[in-house]
Design a protein around this motif. Structure first.
Motif, PDB file in Angstrom:
ATOM      1  N   GLY A  11       9.762  10.829   0.688  1.00  0.00           N
ATOM      2  CA  GLY A  11       9.860   9.628   1.506  1.00  0.00           C
ATOM      3  C   GLY A  11       9.228   8.395   0.897  1.00  0.00           C
ATOM      4  O   GLY A  11       9.309   7.304   1.479  1.00  0.00           O
ATOM      5  N   GLY A  12       8.565   8.542  -0.239  1.00  0.00           N
ATOM      6  CA  GLY A  12       8.036   7.374  -0.941  1.00  0.00           C
ATOM      7  C   GLY A  12       6.704   6.858  -0.435  1.00  0.00           C
ATOM      8  O   GLY A  12       6.380   5.686  -0.653  1.00  0.00           O
ATOM      9  N   THR A  13       5.892   7.692   0.227  1.00  0.00           N
ATOM     10  CA  THR A  13       4.563   7.251   0.652  1.00  0.00           C
ATOM     11  C   THR A  13       3.767   6.798  -0.566  1.00  0.00           C
ATOM     12  O   THR A  13       3.670   7.516  -1.564  1.00  0.00           O
ATOM     13  CB  THR A  13       3.811   8.392   1.362  1.00  0.00           C
ATOM     14  N   SER A  14       3.190   5.606  -0.491  1.00  0.00           N
ATOM     15  CA  SER A  14       2.448   5.067  -1.632  1.00  0.00           C
ATOM     16  C   SER A  14       1.131   5.809  -1.818  1.00  0.00           C
ATOM     17  O   SER A  14       0.606   6.437  -0.885  1.00  0.00           O
ATOM     18  CB  SER A  14       2.163   3.581  -1.435  1.00  0.00           C
ATOM     19  N   ALA A  15       0.572   5.722  -3.015  1.00  0.00           N
ATOM     20  CA  ALA A  15      -0.706   6.368  -3.304  1.00  0.00           C
ATOM     21  C   ALA A  15      -1.805   5.825  -2.397  1.00  0.00           C
ATOM     22  O   ALA A  15      -2.633   6.583  -1.878  1.00  0.00           O
ATOM     23  CB  ALA A  15      -1.073   6.158  -4.771  1.00  0.00           C
ATOM     24  N   ARG A  16      -1.815   4.526  -2.186  1.00  0.00           N
ATOM     25  CA  ARG A  16      -2.842   3.919  -1.326  1.00  0.00           C
ATOM     26  C   ARG A  16      -2.722   4.418   0.113  1.00  0.00           C
ATOM     27  O   ARG A  16      -3.730   4.766   0.740  1.00  0.00           O
ATOM     28  CB  ARG A  16      -2.705   2.395  -1.379  1.00  0.00           C
ATOM     29  N   ARG A  17      -1.502   4.467   0.606  1.00  0.00           N
ATOM     30  CA  ARG A  17      -1.274   4.938   1.972  1.00  0.00           C
ATOM     31  C   ARG A  17      -1.627   6.417   2.096  1.00  0.00           C
ATOM     32  O   ARG A  17      -2.204   6.849   3.095  1.00  0.00           O
ATOM     33  CB  ARG A  17       0.193   4.703   2.343  1.00  0.00           C
TER      34      ARG A  17
END
Length: 234
Positions: free
Chosen positions: A122-128
């Motif tokens: 789903g493309g969750t960012s590293a920061r998130r």
């Protein structure tokens, strides 16, 4: 990072392969069986298993052959296990935080979490990812009194038979990146443990959809978790 730069040029191929994979991959159901109960005799142990389709046992015919059943069966040789399964297909880390935050408060000694595959796809960012993982750990340790939190690593997705190249390569790189972030974070918290079950998701360890664990993988994974829990609690 190199794989991110490569992904920019490969974007049309990756999107096309992802759409095709979603269309043709069989959708296996969550297996039937109890999602809470008690088993064994001895010292009490309150166990929570939570997360995504792997936690829910997709790929097994019954919960007895899935992660929850195998893990409870192994721990019942050492403890009187009171256990609960809170998992469903499609859950990403934000969903798990929301689900647990809305759940009635109760105390668990040990929590086993399986989450991350849907964040990779789903493309969750590293920061998130790091932000939500921190919330998840705080929620479980503070609100549910968890004293031993085992975080399952995201499988090396480059080995999933359902994923063609280069999509599998790209998702494998993303899963490895999120795993490294998790490991770095967990090492700073004595209540947390990052667990790699140590099997490669192929052959007898992968379900018929080429994506989920097979019963042999659940047995292997549960045994690995059981050793970790027994080592800490006995």
């Amino acid at each position: 990072m190199t794989y991110r730069l490569a992904a920019i040029g490969l974007a049309p191929v990756l999107f096309a392969q992802a759409a095709y994979t979603r269309r043709v991959t069989p959708r296996l159901p969550e297996p039937p069986g109890p999602r809470q109960g008690s088993a064994g005799a001895g010292r009490p142990l309150r166990l929570l298993i939570a997360g995504d389709s792997a936690a829910a046992g997709v790929g097994a015919a019954t919960q007895a052959a899935a992660l929850s059943g195998r893990l409870v069966s192994g721990l019942a040789h050492h403890f009187c296990v009171s256990w609960q399964l809170m998992a469903r297909t499609g859950v990403a880390i934000a969903d798990l935080v929301q689900q647990l935050d809305a759940a009635p408060r109760q105390a668990f000694d040990v929590a086993v979490l399986s989450v991350g595959v849907n964040d990779v796809t789903g493309g969750t960012s590293a920061r998130r990812w790091l932000q939500l993982q921190s919330q998840l750990v705080e929620l479980l340790t503070m609100e549910f009194e968890v004293r031993h939190l085992l975080l399952a690593c995201i499988p090396p997705m480059q080995y999933f038979p359902a994923l063609p190249h280069p999509l599998g390569w790209y998702l494998g790189k993303r899963s490895a990146h999120l795993n490294q972030l998790s490991l770095d974070g967990v090492q700073r918290n004595p209540r947390c443990e990052f667990v790699d079950p140590g099997y490669v998701p192929e052959g007898r360890f992968i379900a018929s959809d080429g994506f989920h664990p097979a019963p042999d993988a659940y047995a292997w994974w549960a045994q690995h978790l059981s050793w970790r829990i027994v080592d800490r609690w006995c």
